[in-house]
Design a protein around this motif. Structure first.
Motif, short mmCIF file in Angstrom:
data_model
loop_
_atom_site.label_atom_id
_atom_site.label_comp_id
_atom_site.label_asym_id
_atom_site.label_seq_id
_atom_site.Cartn_x
_atom_site.Cartn_y
_atom_site.Cartn_z
N LEU A 153 -7.57 0.67 -12.33
CA LEU A 153 -6.32 1.26 -11.89
C LEU A 153 -5.30 0.13 -11.80
CD1 LEU A 153 -4.58 3.57 -10.55
CD2 LEU A 153 -5.47 2.73 -8.35
N TYR A 154 -4.12 0.34 -12.44
CA TYR A 154 -3.06 -0.66 -12.42
C TYR A 154 -1.87 -0.09 -11.65
CZ TYR A 154 -5.88 -2.38 -16.32
OH TYR A 154 -6.92 -2.82 -17.11
N SER A 155 -1.32 -0.87 -10.75
CA SER A 155 -0.20 -0.40 -9.91
C SER A 155 0.96 -1.38 -9.99
CB SER A 155 -0.67 -0.25 -8.45
OG SER A 155 -1.20 -1.47 -7.95
N GLY A 156 2.15 -0.83 -10.30
CA GLY A 156 3.37 -1.63 -10.33
C GLY A 156 4.21 -1.32 -9.12
N SER A 157 4.83 -2.35 -8.54
CA SER A 157 5.50 -2.19 -7.25
C SER A 157 6.88 -2.83 -7.22
CB SER A 157 4.63 -2.80 -6.14
OG SER A 157 5.31 -2.85 -4.91
N MET A 158 7.66 -2.40 -6.23
CA MET A 158 8.95 -3.02 -5.98
C MET A 158 8.79 -4.45 -5.45
SD MET A 158 11.32 -0.03 -4.32
CE MET A 158 11.63 1.52 -5.19
N ASP A 159 7.57 -4.84 -5.09
CA ASP A 159 7.36 -6.21 -4.61
C ASP A 159 7.19 -7.21 -5.76
OD1 ASP A 159 4.77 -5.87 -5.57
OD2 ASP A 159 3.84 -5.72 -3.59
N HIS A 160 7.50 -6.76 -7.01
CA HIS A 160 7.50 -7.59 -8.22
C HIS A 160 6.10 -7.84 -8.77
CE1 HIS A 160 11.55 -9.60 -6.78
NE2 HIS A 160 11.56 -8.27 -6.67
#
Length: 432
Positions: A281-288
């Protein structure tokens, strides 16, 4: 809920078989006397035999569909899986790294958009919502009042579902193109996906789950804030939330409900993109950052920190992970011998990037669609990143979704959903 192997569809969206037949195709740009790609992956000579047959229905698909946008599978060729591109050395080989051909007509005429351009056909700027010869606009779906945040086409259904920040989901008939139902949710839609007979909608502090076969209507509690992203993998439904956590539910057949299974923590800001591939599972975030999670243990295996701004979208293609960010880059990640992901190619753009979508055109070639915050979408061949065209809009396009039979959808900030279709190379060449 049939979610067995639910991540396969996402992971194989830009899948690859063995064998590469591209060099046996004649370049239709060369035939038209205007091929500018060097090196060009297609033949700059005629084949000895007749060109391979193509359905004439693809060229006339739009006129045959009337006002709807349903695909006629008898007249549109089925996309084949893409050639297998292995190794990072092929990325960006043709027009990669910002060496795209720029035409003076690539700029959209603002006066035309406003309906008052006085130059007409003599205007030096573009009077069209798209630039490119291999796809065409079918129709437009009007009704939403705010930005489109989710588009999904449930498998086996003849209905299209669209969600918006106007707090509604609209259901469209694919034959007529008419809105069949409006579902008021009482909160803005942050994300929406379909898996099997289920449609999942992320709203503030909740995930709505609808079964389009049984009409079951469930509410999954637990999220804090808006649910920005959803994905299914390994029999689990994952939701990326505004507080930075990723919640997981598992469907219980006996009780016919979704039960909380896990909460993954580690991101410090909202999780805006999720994708499943290769048992990860890959997760992209506002934390860069992008975090890599094991689907078996649900433990974080790696944190990727190469982006310098919000990671807006992540996508799996073959053995690669693609990501885009407001830092104006698309990054291609590949696994090293140790199993960790490293950047193997960076595509630089002039504007921040909002979302990625992968699909095949009708000739079986993999295409990457990249939405930018200049109100446009770039279409690229993979893995070369040679440009195939552009789509323009009045406001940012936040949602892109592939459909059956070469159809795809874009949703923008005005609430408009546009329906597009791919054309075969032969159909394009015939129209020149």
């Amino acid at each position: 809920m049939d979610v067995d192997g639910g991540g396969k569809r996402v992971f194989q969206r830009l899948g690859a078989p063995s064998g590469d037949s591209r060099n046996q195709k004649v370049c239709f740009h060369w035939r038209a006397g205007k091929c500018s790609r060097y090196p060009c992956p297609y033949l700059h000579r005629e084949l000895n035999g007749p060109p391979h047959a193509a359905s004439n229905g693809a060229a006339n698909a739009a006129s045959k569909r009337g006002h709807g946008f349903a695909s006629d599978d008898s007249s549109v060729s089925v996309p084949r899986r893409s050639p297998n591109f292995s190794g990072g050395s092929t990325w960006g080989r043709v027009h990669g790294g910002g060496n795209r051909i720029i035409r003076k007509t690539e700029k959209l005429c603002n006066f035309w958009v406003q309906g008052n351009c006085t130059f007409g056909d003599k205007c030096r700027y573009l009077h069209s919502w798209s630039l490119g010869e291999s796809f065409s606009h079918l129709t437009q779906l009007d009704g939403h009042q705010k930005v489109i945040t989710g588009i999904t086409f449930p498998s086996g259904s003849d209905k299209l579902y669209t969600g918006s920040k106007d707090e509604t989901v609209r259901v469209w008939d694919c034959q007529s193109g008419q809105c069949m139902a409006i579902i008021n949710l009482g909160g803005q839609v942050g994300s929406m996906i379909a898996e099997g007979p289920w449609v999942f909608v992320g709203i503030p502090n909740c995930v709505k789950a609808w079964n389009i076969q049984t009409s079951a209507d469930l509410s999954l509690s637990g999220p804090v804030g808006l649910v920005y992203s959803l994905v299914v993998g390994n029999d689990l439904l994952f939701a990326g939330t505004q507080d930075g956590s990723i919640l997981a539910w598992k469907f219980n057949v006996a009780t016919n409900c979704f039960e909380p299974a896990a909460s993954l923590s580690g991101h410090t800001l909202p999780v805006v993109s999720l994708v499943v591939g290769a048992n990860r599972l890959y997760s992209g975030s506002m934390d860069h950052t992008i975090k890599v999670w094991s689907l078996e243990s649900l433990q974080c295996l790696q944190t990727l920190t190469d982006h310098t701004s919000v990671v807006m979208s992540v996508l799996c293609w073959e053995q690669f992970l693609l990501s885009c960010s407001l830092d104006k880059t698309i990054k291609v990640w590949a696994a090293t011998e140790s199993g960790n992901l490293e950047v193997t190619y960076t595509q630089k753009e002039d504007h921040g990037l909002l979302t990625l979508c992968g699909m095949h055109d009708l000739d079986g070639k993999p295409i990457l669609l990249c939405s930018c915050n200049d109100n446009s979408v770039r279409l690229y061949d993979l893995p070369s990143f040679s440009e195939r065209g552009k789509i323009y809009s009045k406001e940012e396009i936040r949602s892109i979704q592939a459909g059956p039979g070469g159809i795809f959808f874009t949703g923008d900030g005005t609430g408009q959903v546009k329906v597009w279709t791919w054309l075969t190379e032969q159909a394009v060449a015939a129209s020149m």
